[in-house]
Scaffold this active site. Structure first.
Site, short mmCIF file in Angstrom:
data_model
loop_
_atom_site.label_atom_id
_atom_site.label_comp_id
_atom_site.label_asym_id
_atom_site.label_seq_id
_atom_site.Cartn_x
_atom_site.Cartn_y
_atom_site.Cartn_z
N LYS A 173 -6.38 -59.50 41.64
CA LYS A 173 -7.29 -58.55 41.95
C LYS A 173 -7.36 -57.12 41.20
CE LYS A 173 -6.89 -55.46 45.39
NZ LYS A 173 -7.65 -54.38 44.63
N GLU A 247 6.24 -53.45 41.20
CA GLU A 247 6.65 -52.39 39.96
C GLU A 247 5.87 -51.16 40.77
OE1 GLU A 247 8.08 -52.49 37.50
OE2 GLU A 247 8.35 -54.72 37.20
N CYS A 281 3.36 -44.45 35.77
CA CYS A 281 4.65 -44.65 36.63
C CYS A 281 5.91 -44.20 36.06
CB CYS A 281 4.61 -46.12 37.04
SG CYS A 281 4.89 -47.04 35.58
N GLU A 379 5.89 -38.25 44.30
CA GLU A 379 5.29 -38.45 42.98
C GLU A 379 4.05 -37.70 43.24
OE1 GLU A 379 3.97 -42.46 42.59
OE2 GLU A 379 4.48 -42.44 40.42
P1 NAD Z 1 -2.00 -48.31 45.47
O1 NAD Z 1 -0.69 -48.90 45.95
O2 NAD Z 1 -3.09 -47.56 46.32
O3 NAD Z 1 -3.11 -49.32 44.96
C1 NAD Z 1 -2.43 -50.67 44.03
C2 NAD Z 1 -3.64 -51.68 44.00
O4 NAD Z 1 -2.95 -52.36 45.41
C3 NAD Z 1 -4.80 -51.71 44.15
O5 NAD Z 1 -5.51 -52.60 43.65
C4 NAD Z 1 -5.27 -51.61 45.87
O6 NAD Z 1 -6.62 -52.10 45.98
C5 NAD Z 1 -4.39 -52.69 46.16
N1 NAD Z 1 -4.16 -52.39 47.70
C6 NAD Z 1 -4.16 -51.41 48.46
N2 NAD Z 1 -3.80 -51.99 49.71
C7 NAD Z 1 -3.44 -53.11 49.60
C8 NAD Z 1 -3.02 -54.15 50.56
N3 NAD Z 1 -2.86 -53.86 51.90
N4 NAD Z 1 -2.71 -55.34 50.28
C9 NAD Z 1 -2.89 -55.87 49.09
N5 NAD Z 1 -3.19 -54.86 47.85
C10 NAD Z 1 -3.47 -53.68 48.35
O7 NAD Z 1 -1.68 -47.45 43.95
P2 NAD Z 1 -2.49 -46.81 43.45
O8 NAD Z 1 -2.63 -45.42 43.99
O9 NAD Z 1 -3.82 -47.29 42.82
O10 NAD Z 1 -1.58 -46.53 41.72
C11 NAD Z 1 -0.83 -45.60 41.68
C12 NAD Z 1 0.72 -46.11 41.94
O11 NAD Z 1 0.97 -47.22 41.07
C13 NAD Z 1 1.59 -45.03 41.74
O12 NAD Z 1 2.65 -44.94 42.78
C14 NAD Z 1 2.31 -45.39 40.47
O13 NAD Z 1 3.56 -44.98 40.37
C15 NAD Z 1 2.19 -46.84 40.61
N6 NAD Z 1 2.37 -47.57 39.40
C16 NAD Z 1 3.70 -48.29 38.98
C17 NAD Z 1 3.85 -48.92 37.80
C18 NAD Z 1 5.04 -49.81 37.36
O14 NAD Z 1 4.98 -50.41 36.33
N7 NAD Z 1 6.24 -49.53 37.98
C19 NAD Z 1 2.83 -48.82 36.73
C20 NAD Z 1 1.59 -48.00 37.13
C21 NAD Z 1 1.42 -47.58 38.26
#
Ligand code: NAD
Length: 487
Positions: A173, A247, A281, A379
């Site tokens: 997704k 992650e 991240c 963050e």
């Molecule tokens: P998010 O958690 O809001 O969304 C991430 C994904 O999850 C999106 O595709 C979203 O549609 C999906 N999602 C949302 N609700 C869901 C649910 N209930 N069930 C399943 N999927 C769902 O994150 P974001 O705001 O898009 O991204 C930023 C975050 O990602 C930050 O916290 C960042 O640190 C983290 N991040 C971590 C890494 C790593 O490798 N550790 C890398 C990049 C980003």
């Protein structure tokens, strides 16, 4: 407006519903994206399961899987400019970074292509003379991969590569904030020659994500995103007891001792917090600096922050582009306001420019007199650095370990024994010493605590997409003795 399609069971198709994708540089819609319904999610998982069980995939040799992954790697490399252009357009990530990053994404597929036929079982020196016992490593099954908007091609490669190398199938997704690069990636994947259904791409928000992670046919959920979403995912996947790798975010310490090479440390800090407009991240978002060099360090950092070229993401000269969403910008502004109220002082930046787009300037907050300022624990996911000082090594370590996260960390010192003590003491999945923000397919990547669990990259990541089967074979021709005694 351009229009994109989802990819299910080897076919490109429209979804019943669509949504507008915004160009972060202008804040206006530029493309129509498919919004997957629960029925679309079900079809994608069903296609992935059928492929997983099919003789074309299940019966394919690991060497052949590796060859297909190698072909995919070549296709990604050939199409890197187009993929970079789309990621830049849809997420605002600057072209300078997407071009380099996506060319390197091909190396991740190459690494896992090479690994496919090196995922070995084992023969055990069992303590029973009439038995042969060995372990088979088998793929876990259908993998649900969920990625956030930043670096989608990279964050999906670290899931798709090891999962396919291990023999799993994948439903990915894409993020609803900028899915274009993943939908274009599906077109490239389609040319590599994998059987239909081995890889599927849908897009949509939390509803599609929830439908995918709670699907009974999903064996493993590989997620990158925020901790709050991770909690939903763990709850949903618990229904089927699917395994998870998470992650998540970070509040990574960037620790500078007074014996460090200052110029090098300042440059690494600029890269650690302002590159990718801070939407990383592993952003080194807490500068933990020894008191005696704070003023000299901040002076240089301020000069560099103010000299950063802010501009259109598709311009090669741009160093900091817009944030991906308005929501992200509002979050950063709110957090700065709350931190200033808690006693933090603005060194530079902090307010958004007039005009279109979701731009945000490099910002530095001095929190040395405000240990409770929320910017030290929350963050931003934006180009905002929080500064805190220390006097002793023990204090530096205590500050470094003082958040609930544990993803990355940086230590700048010329003192070798101190560097080793810090490496041992820091609670994080990555410690960079005298460098920052370096990655490779060969090195595992991941965190502790609120930064998640599981590792991506390296050999272990491919093993995590397998399960072990113990096989017992009796070599004696004599009748089995006493049936009431365990053998
Ligand atoms: P998010 O958690 O809001 O969304 C991430 C994904 O999850 C999106 O595709 C979203 O549609 C999906 N999602 C949302 N609700 C869901 C649910 N209930 N069930 C399943 N999927 C769902 O994150 P974001 O705001 O898009 O991204 C930023 C975050 O990602 C930050 O916290 C960042 O640190 C983290 N991040 C971590 C890494 C790593 O490798 N550790 C890398 C990049 C980003």
């Amino acid at each position: 407006m351009l229009s994109f399609q989802q990819y299910i069971g080897g076919a490109f198709e429209d979804a019943d519903a669509t949504f507008d994708s915004l160009d972060p540089a202008t804040g206006t819609p530029w493309a129509l994206m498919p919004a997957a319904s629960a029925a679309d999610v079900d079809r994608a998982v069903t296609a992935a399961e059928a492929a997983f069980l099919s003789p074309e995939w299940a019966g394919m040799s690991a060497t052949q899987r590796g060859k297909l992954l190698m072909r995919l790697a070549d296709l990604v490399a050939e199409n890197a400019p187009k993929l970079a252009e789309l990621e830049t357009r849809d997420t605002g990530k600057i072209i300078r970074e997407t071009s380099a990053q996506i060319a390197y994404v091909a190396e991740y597929y190459r690494y896992y292509a090479g690994l496919a036929d090196k995922i070995e079982g084992a023969h055990l020196p069992i303590d029973k003379p009439d038995m042969e016992v060995w372990l088979r490593r088998e793929p876990v099954g259908v993998v649900a991969a969920i990625v956030p908007w930043n670096s989608q091609l990279f964050l999906s490669a670290v899931k798709i590569g090891p999962a396919l190398a291990a023999g799993c199938t994948v439903v990915l997704k894409a993020s609803e904030e900028g899915p274009a690069p993943m939908l274009e990636f599906a077109r490239i994947f389609d040319q590599a020659g994998f059987p239909p259904g081995v890889f599927n791409v849908i897009t949509g928000g939390p509803e599609a994500g929830a439908a995918l992670t709670s699907h009974p046919k999903v064996a493993h959920v590989a997620f990158t995103g925020g901790p709050e979403t991770a909690r939903h995912i763990v709850r949903n996947s618990a229904e089927n007891l699917a395994s998870t790798s998470l992650e998540l975010g970070g509040k990574s310490p960037f620790i500078v001792f007074d014996d460090a090479d200052l110029e090098s440390a300042v440059n690494a800090q600029v890269s650690g917090i302002f590159a990718a407009t801070g939407q990383s991240c592993v952003a080194g978002s807490r500068l933990v600096i020894q008191k005696g060099i704070k003023d000299a360090f901040l002076k240089r950092l301020k000069e560099k922050a103010e000299a950063v070229v802010i501009g259109a993401p598709d311009d090669m000269a741009t160093e900091v582009g817009p944030l991906c969403t308005l929501k992200q910008r509002d979050h950063a502004l709110r957090l700065i306001g709350a931190s200033l109220q808690a006693g933090a002082k603005l060194v530079t930046g902090g307010s958004v420019p007039e005009g279109e787009g979701f731009y945000f300037p490099p910002t530095v907050l001095d929190c040395s007199g405000a240990p409770e300022a929320p910017c030290l624990s929350t963050e931003f996911f934006g180009p905002v650095l929080s500064v805190v000082t220390f006097e002793t090594e023990a204090e530096a370590l205590e500050i470094a370990n003082s958040t609930a996260f544990g993803l990355a960390s940086g230590v700048f010192t010329r003192n070798l024994t101190r560097a080793h003590r810090m490496i041992r003491g820091i609670r994080a999945g990555i410690v960079w010493v005298n460098t920052y923000r370096a990655v490779s397919p060969i090195a595992p990547f991941g965190g502790h605590g609120l930064s998640g669990h599981g590792r991506e990259g390296g050999l272990q990541a491919a093993l995590d997409y397998t399960k072990v089967k113990s096989v017992w074979l009796r070599t004696s021709d004599e009748a089995i003795p006493d049936p009431f005694v365990m053998r």
